[in-house]
Design an enzyme around this catalytic site. Structure first.
Site, mmCIF file in Angstrom:
data_model
loop_
_atom_site.group_PDB
_atom_site.id
_atom_site.type_symbol
_atom_site.label_atom_id
_atom_site.label_comp_id
_atom_site.label_asym_id
_atom_site.label_seq_id
_atom_site.Cartn_x
_atom_site.Cartn_y
_atom_site.Cartn_z
ATOM 1 N N GLU A 1 0.789 -1.188 0.064
ATOM 2 C CA GLU A 1 -0.067 -0.005 -0.038
ATOM 3 C C GLU A 1 0.735 1.127 -0.023
ATOM 4 O OE1 GLU A 1 -2.950 0.462 -0.752
ATOM 5 O OE2 GLU A 1 -3.511 -1.420 -0.711
HETATM 6 C C1 LIG Z 1 2.736 -9.519 0.466
HETATM 7 C C2 LIG Z 1 2.258 -8.365 -0.484
HETATM 8 C C3 LIG Z 1 1.095 -8.146 -0.883
HETATM 9 C C4 LIG Z 1 0.948 -7.152 -1.731
HETATM 10 N N1 LIG Z 1 -0.465 -7.000 -2.489
HETATM 11 C C5 LIG Z 1 -0.649 -6.374 -3.271
HETATM 12 C C6 LIG Z 1 -1.849 -5.983 -4.029
HETATM 13 O O1 LIG Z 1 -2.895 -6.541 -3.412
HETATM 14 N N2 LIG Z 1 -1.925 -5.286 -5.118
HETATM 15 C C7 LIG Z 1 -0.919 -4.663 -5.603
HETATM 16 O O2 LIG Z 1 -1.187 -3.778 -6.791
HETATM 17 N N3 LIG Z 1 0.132 -4.544 -5.196
HETATM 18 C C8 LIG Z 1 0.369 -5.336 -4.034
HETATM 19 N N4 LIG Z 1 1.602 -5.538 -3.593
HETATM 20 C C9 LIG Z 1 2.645 -4.653 -4.257
HETATM 21 C C10 LIG Z 1 3.255 -3.542 -3.105
HETATM 22 O O3 LIG Z 1 2.291 -2.743 -2.929
HETATM 23 C C11 LIG Z 1 4.597 -3.137 -3.822
HETATM 24 O O4 LIG Z 1 5.378 -4.016 -3.643
HETATM 25 C C12 LIG Z 1 4.886 -1.871 -3.146
HETATM 26 O O5 LIG Z 1 4.175 -0.714 -3.604
HETATM 27 C C13 LIG Z 1 6.275 -1.347 -3.741
HETATM 28 O O6 LIG Z 1 6.747 -1.472 -5.004
HETATM 29 P P1 LIG Z 1 8.010 -2.546 -5.617
HETATM 30 O O7 LIG Z 1 8.245 -3.482 -4.415
HETATM 31 O O8 LIG Z 1 8.045 -2.672 -6.792
HETATM 32 O O9 LIG Z 1 9.095 -1.470 -4.905
HETATM 33 P P2 LIG Z 1 9.845 -0.307 -5.816
HETATM 34 O O10 LIG Z 1 8.821 0.359 -6.389
HETATM 35 O O11 LIG Z 1 10.923 -0.925 -6.851
HETATM 36 O O12 LIG Z 1 10.574 0.360 -4.660
HETATM 37 C C14 LIG Z 1 11.821 -0.252 -3.856
HETATM 38 C C15 LIG Z 1 12.321 0.834 -2.947
HETATM 39 O O13 LIG Z 1 12.428 1.984 -3.600
HETATM 40 C C16 LIG Z 1 11.817 3.283 -2.986
HETATM 41 N N5 LIG Z 1 11.418 4.174 -4.030
HETATM 42 C C17 LIG Z 1 10.905 3.930 -5.214
HETATM 43 N N6 LIG Z 1 10.684 5.138 -5.598
HETATM 44 C C18 LIG Z 1 10.949 6.011 -4.975
HETATM 45 C C19 LIG Z 1 10.959 7.494 -4.861
HETATM 46 N N7 LIG Z 1 10.733 8.349 -5.911
HETATM 47 N N8 LIG Z 1 11.485 8.266 -3.811
HETATM 48 C C20 LIG Z 1 11.898 7.579 -2.614
HETATM 49 N N9 LIG Z 1 11.918 6.122 -2.608
HETATM 50 C C21 LIG Z 1 11.525 5.432 -3.777
HETATM 51 C C22 LIG Z 1 10.720 2.550 -2.340
HETATM 52 O O14 LIG Z 1 10.140 3.193 -1.295
HETATM 53 C C23 LIG Z 1 11.254 1.085 -2.007
HETATM 54 O O15 LIG Z 1 11.999 1.372 -0.662
HETATM 55 C C24 LIG Z 1 1.970 -6.429 -2.595
HETATM 56 C C25 LIG Z 1 3.170 -6.705 -2.131
HETATM 57 C C26 LIG Z 1 3.488 -7.902 -1.192
HETATM 58 C C27 LIG Z 1 4.900 -8.007 -1.001
#
Ligand SMILES: Cc1cc2nc3c(=O)[nH]c(=O)nc-3n(C[C@H](O)[C@H](O)[C@H](O)COP(=O)(O)OP(=O)(O)OC[C@H]3O[C@@H](n4cnc5c(N)ncnc54)[C@H](O)[C@@H]3O)c2cc1C
Length: 598
Positions: free
Chosen positions: A442
């Protein structure tokens, strides 16, 4: 195994004594939501959560969900389906939903208290119904008449559940990178193709149908996040009357193996020309999805709160029973070979930190719910808009701070048990593993921080912050006249002033260097969290001193003592955050990337 008892006494203190929720509901025209009714709902919910959901928490962790590759099905852990059936039979899914679509129309604030209990009892199970509520909100506000008349009642009665499909392998935080495509069909529907990952409750055996709300791009969509649309994609196709027809072309490809929340299905979802329906306007999908995300963000904040409360309850019980070493001054239990560890200052530090964060967090989250209710039900449009801005301001704080604190609280609780906390049998390590996801999904803490500082405070000119700030200044002024609270009020007033100065400083600095917002955001968020919690602890203390509270004298004394602890030991964390903000972007950005592993 960890156990859980709903803290009804504190919930009632927050709702009725501090927030005067029943009086506010009456003023909003929700007179049916009186104290008697709300208390009865909370008691019934507590019974269901304690007896049906809490015992399944360890089962879900041990068994996890199972993916059946031959049929692309997902089986939930033993007992989950029976518990879900009971949840539906008892009418819990419809508690706060609109009556015109079959809901019971109770205020959101009551739903928030119920969700806290569900999350504390069994977070993984709670993830299945969690997103139905957000999907209901999104369809109610942005859906077509057919979507509202035919789909909503099923989501509201729980016979169908909802999902939120944003994430793709190459696209997490940056939704502009979405590749999933939506091609118009001749009949006005759309053919959706693409792969979504990490989809919570994407597939399961609890409900008859699953409604996926999917972000995708139309063929002629503008580049980036301006070209995203929202689609409703059912697992089973639905006819005009809502009868299930045949299987849509959306399937679960696999489920993830993860650190915690094993009982929650985290699915790879493959859409292959799946039939979908546009929700809201083309290319305006993010706006519609934000309706869902805001509700889900408060929901995840409540997950942090629930886990923290459960962990704290178990640590406290252990600290009263475990005998190790003697108290520093004189034995507390000379009849025993050693004293219970609750006599030791360091154990008390951890227990009191948890108590202050849990009870403070409860006030923060329930108050956000009350602002949401005021914004939904107030007849005064200007007041409703202000309440909406306050919810917008409090949402990233509630989500991010409460989940960051849940990591602290669950780890503190484990620490109280010493080595036994690390052993699976006690269940504390499960809570710590489950808590870890809450700062990630989220929107990560970093992204909530940017939402708060970049968007809500700087871009939207801090309307919500100002409205909350005015409330805070009034409380500070009132409490300066109360000898027992004057020094806390003074500290809170100084911090609120400093936060304003820091905001101006960042607004000026970013004119010269775009990194200044990102560099300050996390510390700004946490600073804001401690100020908001300071407000609530001061309000709680004032409520007690003003008299007229329903609970007993011991409870009242504990509130005053916890407020004192909060201002003495936790509120000073604002100073570290202020120093970090003042240091600006340079300490973070000066080092060339090549020096990171030099
Ligand atoms: C168990 C689980 C359940 C989930 N459920 C859902 C769901 O129901 N529906 C859905 O759509 N998604 C879901 N997700 C996905 C989740 O919302 C994402 O993993 C999350 O939003 C982060 O995206 P990412 O993992 O691609 O990380 P990335 O976007 O790759 O980010 C990696 C790191 O970089 C940082 N970062 C990236 N951009 C910036 C910026 N501009 N400034 C500062 N920091 C930045 C982030 O804060 C993070 O620390 C789920 C994930 C998990 C693990």
């Amino acid at each position: 195994m960890s156990t859980y008892r709903v803290n009804l006494k504190d919930m009632q203190f927050v709702l009725f004594d501090v927030l005067k929720a029943d009086t506010q509901f009456a003023a909003l025209g929700l007179a049916d939501a009186n104290r008697e009714l709300i208390s009865a709902v909370l008691e019934e919910s507590a019974r269901f959560c304690e007896t049906q959901l809490a015992p399944l928490n360890a089962v879900g962790d041990r068994e996890g969900c199972t993916f059946v590759a031959e049929t692309n099905d997902v089986r939930t852990p033993a007992g989950f389906k029976q518990a879900y059936d009971q949840y539906v039979d008892m009418g819990w899914p419809s508690l706060v939903s609109p009556p015109e679509y079959g809901g019971q129309g109770l205020p959101e604030t009551v739903g928030i208290a119920v969700k806290e209990m569900i999350n504390a009892s069994n977070l993984a199970w709670g993830n299945f119904p969690l997103l139905s509520h957000g999907a209901t909100n999104a369809i109610e506000h942005h859906g077509s008449d057919w979507q509202k008349q035919v789909v909503l009642p099923h989501l509201i009665n729980g016979s169908w559940t909802g999902t939120m499909c944003l994430t793709e392998p190459q696209c997490g935080t940056d939704l502009g990178l979405i590749k999933t495509r939506a091609v118009p069909n001749a009949d006005g529907t759309y053919a959706i193709t693409g792969t979504k990952i990490f989809i919570t409750a994407g597939e399961h055996d609890l409900a008859e149908n699953i409604i996926h709300l999917v972000l995708a791009k139309l063929p002629d969509a503008p580049e980036g996040s301006k070209g995203i649309s929202l689609f409703l994609v059912p697992k089973f196709n639905i006819d005009a009357e809502g009868q299930l027809v045949d299987r849509n072309h959306v399937k679960c490809g696999s489920i993830e193996h993860k650190m915690g929340i094993h009982g929650s299905a985290t699915c790879v979802m493959n859409f292959d020309d799946a039939k979908g329906y546009l929700v809201g306007q083309a290319n305006k999908g993010l706006m519609a999805m934000f309706t869902m995300m805001n509700s889900a963000r408060l929901g995840v904040g409540l997950q942090g709160l629930g886990l923290s409360d459960r962990a704290t309850q178990n640590a406290l019980r252990y600290a009263r029973e475990r005998l190790q070493m003697r108290a520093a001054n004189q034995p507390a239990r000379p009849d025993k070979p050693a004293d219970p560890i609750i006599v030791h200052p360091d154990v008390r530090r951890m227990l009191l930190t948890n108590k202050a964060l849990v009870e403070g967090g409860r006030m923060l989250l329930y108050s956000a719910g009350l602002h949401a209710d005021s914004s939904s039900y107030s007849k005064d449009a200007a007041a409703a808009a202000t309440d909406n801005a306050v919810v917008g301001y409090l949402t990233p704080i509630a989500k991010a701070c409460m989940t960051e604190w849940s990591i602290e609280c669950t780890y503190n609780a484990m620490q109280c048990l010493g080595g036994h906390g690390y052993i699976a049998e006690h269940g504390l390590e499960q809570l710590a593993r489950d808590a870890r996801i809450t700062t990630l999904y989220e929107g990560t803490t970093g992204i909530q921080a940017l939402d708060l500082l970049g968007r809500k405070v700087l871009q939207l000119k801090g309307e919500g912050m100002q409205a909350f700030g005015a409330q805070l200044l009034q409380l500070v002024t009132d409490c300066m006249a109360v000898p027992q609270l004057a020094s806390h009020a003074q500290e809170l007033g100084k911090a609120a002033q400093e936060l304003q100065e820091l905001t101006l400083r960042i607004a000026q600095a970013v004119q010269k260097d775009g990194n200044e917002v990102g560099a300050a955001a996390y510390d700004y968020l946490m600073y804001s969290g401690y100020v908001v919690l300071g407000y609530w602890w001061l309000r709680a203390a004032k409520t007690v001193l003003d008299g007229g509270i329903t609970a007993d004298a011991e409870f009242s004394a504990a509130k005053l003592e916890t407020a004192d602890f909060y201002f003495a030991r936790l509120f000073p964390r604002t100073r570290t955050h202020a120093a970090a903000i003042r240091s600006g972007a340079a300490p973070l950005m000066t080092m060339p990337e090549s020096h990171f592993d030099a």
